[in-house]
Scaffold this active site. Structure first.
Site, mmCIF file in Angstrom:
data_model
loop_
_atom_site.group_PDB
_atom_site.id
_atom_site.type_symbol
_atom_site.label_atom_id
_atom_site.label_comp_id
_atom_site.label_asym_id
_atom_site.label_seq_id
_atom_site.Cartn_x
_atom_site.Cartn_y
_atom_site.Cartn_z
ATOM 1 N N ARG A 146 0.815 -1.212 0.000
ATOM 2 C CA ARG A 146 0.000 0.000 0.000
ATOM 3 C C ARG A 146 0.847 1.260 0.000
ATOM 4 O O ARG A 146 0.439 2.257 -0.561
ATOM 5 C CB ARG A 146 -0.921 0.016 1.224
ATOM 6 N N GLU A 196 -1.731 -9.536 -4.574
ATOM 7 C CA GLU A 196 -3.048 -10.180 -4.688
ATOM 8 C C GLU A 196 -2.902 -11.692 -4.875
ATOM 9 O O GLU A 196 -3.681 -12.465 -4.332
ATOM 10 C CB GLU A 196 -3.869 -9.565 -5.821
ATOM 11 N N LEU A 247 4.882 -20.457 1.489
ATOM 12 C CA LEU A 247 3.591 -19.784 1.282
ATOM 13 C C LEU A 247 2.495 -20.764 0.855
ATOM 14 O O LEU A 247 1.312 -20.439 0.908
ATOM 15 C CB LEU A 247 3.716 -18.684 0.217
ATOM 16 N N GLY A 248 2.925 -21.964 0.407
ATOM 17 C CA GLY A 248 1.933 -22.969 0.002
ATOM 18 C C GLY A 248 1.310 -22.671 -1.349
ATOM 19 O O GLY A 248 1.576 -21.627 -1.950
ATOM 20 N N TYR A 249 0.493 -23.593 -1.809
ATOM 21 C CA TYR A 249 -0.207 -23.448 -3.099
ATOM 22 C C TYR A 249 0.758 -22.942 -4.180
ATOM 23 O O TYR A 249 0.607 -21.838 -4.711
ATOM 24 C CB TYR A 249 -1.417 -22.514 -2.965
ATOM 25 N N TYR A 284 -11.598 -12.585 -9.467
ATOM 26 C CA TYR A 284 -11.253 -11.786 -8.286
ATOM 27 C C TYR A 284 -9.957 -10.997 -8.503
ATOM 28 O O TYR A 284 -9.913 -9.779 -8.307
ATOM 29 C CB TYR A 284 -11.115 -12.694 -7.050
ATOM 30 N N ASP A 286 -14.330 -11.428 -2.661
ATOM 31 C CA ASP A 286 -13.780 -12.568 -1.915
ATOM 32 C C ASP A 286 -14.691 -12.800 -0.702
ATOM 33 O O ASP A 286 -15.763 -12.189 -0.600
ATOM 34 C CB ASP A 286 -12.316 -12.311 -1.524
ATOM 35 N N CYS A 300 -15.840 -5.927 10.167
ATOM 36 C CA CYS A 300 -17.029 -6.735 9.858
ATOM 37 C C CYS A 300 -16.621 -8.207 9.872
ATOM 38 O O CYS A 300 -16.646 -8.893 8.861
ATOM 39 C CB CYS A 300 -17.586 -6.305 8.497
ATOM 40 N N CYS A 342 -17.881 0.626 12.811
ATOM 41 C CA CYS A 342 -18.061 0.476 11.368
ATOM 42 C C CYS A 342 -18.522 1.789 10.714
ATOM 43 O O CYS A 342 -19.512 2.373 11.138
ATOM 44 C CB CYS A 342 -19.081 -0.622 11.074
ATOM 45 N N CYS A 365 -26.288 0.042 7.684
ATOM 46 C CA CYS A 365 -26.202 -1.419 7.550
ATOM 47 C C CYS A 365 -27.557 -2.033 7.901
ATOM 48 O O CYS A 365 -28.048 -1.917 9.018
ATOM 49 C CB CYS A 365 -25.123 -1.962 8.479
HETATM 50 N N1 ADE Z 1 -6.734 -9.424 0.679
HETATM 51 C C1 ADE Z 1 -6.759 -9.454 -0.658
HETATM 52 N N2 ADE Z 1 -6.316 -8.310 -1.169
HETATM 53 C C2 ADE Z 1 -5.982 -7.528 -0.118
HETATM 54 C C3 ADE Z 1 -5.452 -6.244 0.002
HETATM 55 N N3 ADE Z 1 -5.162 -5.540 -1.060
HETATM 56 N N4 ADE Z 1 -5.250 -5.782 1.243
HETATM 57 C C4 ADE Z 1 -5.525 -6.544 2.316
HETATM 58 N N5 ADE Z 1 -6.019 -7.749 2.264
HETATM 59 C C5 ADE Z 1 -6.242 -8.255 1.061
#
Ligand code: ADE
Length: 368
Positions: free
Chosen positions: A44, A56, A99-101, A139, A157, A205, A215, A221
């Site tokens: 971020r 992602e 990390l798996g997968y 997604y 998701d 949430c 929230c 809501c």
């Molecule tokens: N899960 C999937 N994408 C995300 C993101 N950008 N920030 C936090 N959690 C996430």
């Protein structure tokens, strides 16, 4: 406030009259909350389409806590699409270790090569081009389009499903939910909206004990107003769990254990102690198939439990001795690995759990 901006004496800031104000602007409420409350996550504070793509993919099946340090290491080693494409698949899978997968790592590597060949090394800007890349579904395409490129696209998701279903006070079928999520995405700031929904679902949430008082959408809501937050969304029916046994062999030579690299297919490319999802009585036969030699099986030296989808697997590692040097019949490769070096290899979940059980257990019994 500078002198030039000072409000004239006696003036008041305009305050909306509650009875005539617009319906609340959901996206403005969420955006304000997100800007003030978003967790400080490494993808971020410095944004790029490549960093969004990597984060992602990592976040698809792995928790934020696990992903944070691994994301930073990954983007420091593979600095962009070109550097990823120029690496070998093995390098990328190795960096993914833990990390798996691992199909995500192989797909990311293939996707990087395609982006270099077809898109000038850039992360594509359309859903069609993104979805044509391996490992990118609806997604991830929606997340990249909205977060990295500012395109109006939804991404749903589990967290987003929960927030929307509570906000609207009802459950949605999969298609309806996609449509509702798409409708809610604002023209301006689609990425902040989507990431705000994910963040709200992850921190406020929550599935159990949601913090409704904190929230930003609490006042609008529906589930909160109707007292149905705890029932929404309805739990999905899960397939019945199936118990399975798995048996593996600890074969030692000069203090190193024999590991096999699984061929393409399920868990392809990952290393494991030789064996399979079979009971102990079938382990000898399995070793003959996979290593081409006879084996003598001894006592269990470690056990571990793990789950793959709805399978609950009880894995055991048995001391074993081979009648001759092993051959890589059922494996892509064999390797003698010192126990302390195991953690550096991309291991199957069973091998990882068995090796840590082994390392924390009593000293090994000698093989039979
Ligand atoms: N899960 C999937 N994408 C995300 C993101 N950008 N920030 C936090 N959690 C996430």
């Amino acid at each position: 406030m500078s002198d030039g901006e000072r409000m004239p004496q006696g003036s008041r800031r305009a305050v909306p009259n509650p009875s005539t104000s617009q319906p609340p602007n959901l996206s403005a409420l969420l955006a304000a909350w997100f800007v003030a409350n978003a967790r400080d996550l490494p993808w971020r504070f410095e944004r790029s389409p490549y960093r969004t793509l990597v984060s992602e993919l990592m976040l698809q099946q792995t928790t934020v806590k696990t992903v944070v340090p691994r994301f930073e290491r990954f983007v420091a080693r593979f600095r962009g699409v070109a550097s990823l494409a120029a690496s070998t698949e093995q390098d990328v899978v190795e960096e993914w270790a833990g990390l798996g997968y691992y199909s995500r790592a192989r797909n990311l590597h293939r996707a990087a090569r395609i982006m270099v060949e077809r898109h000038g090394g850039e992360v594509p800007r359309t859903a069609e081009e993104l979805r044509a890349l391996p490992g990118i579904g609806a997604y991830t395409a929606g997340a990249i389009l909205s977060i990295a490129h500012g395109v109006r696209a939804a991404c749903v998701d589990g967290n987003v499903r929960r927030v929307i279903s509570r906000l609207d006070g009802r459950d949605y079928g999969a298609r309806e939910l996609e449509a509702r999520a798409a409708e809610l995405v604002p023209e301006s700031g689609p990425g902040v909206w989507n990431e705000g929904l994910m963040e709200l679902g992850a921190t406020v949430c929550l599935p159990r004990d949601p913090a409704c008082l904190l929230c930003p959408l609490g006042k609008v809501c529906r589930a909160r107003a109707e007292g149905t937050v705890g029932q929404l969304p309805a739990a999905k029916a899960r397939p019945a769990t199936v118990a399975q046994e798995a048996s593996y062999a600890l074969i030692l030579k000069d203090g190193s254990a024999l590991l096999g690299r699984r061929p393409p297919g399920p868990l392809g490319g990952l290393w494991e102690f030789p064996g399979d999802r079979v009971p102990k009585t079938k382990l000898r036969e399995t070793l003959r198939e996979k290593l081409g030699v006879a084996a003598k099986i001894g006592a269990a030296v470690a056990t571990a439990r793990h789950s793959i989808t709805h399978h609950r697997i009880a894995a055991s590692l048995f001391a074993a001795r081979l009648s001759a040097a092993p051959l890589a019949r059922g494996y892509d490769g064999l390797n003698w690995v010192r126990m302390e070096s195991l953690a550096g290899l991309p291991l199957t979940a069973a091998a990882k759990k068995l090796s840590s059980a082994l390392l924390t257990s009593a000293p090994l019994q000698t093989p039979p």
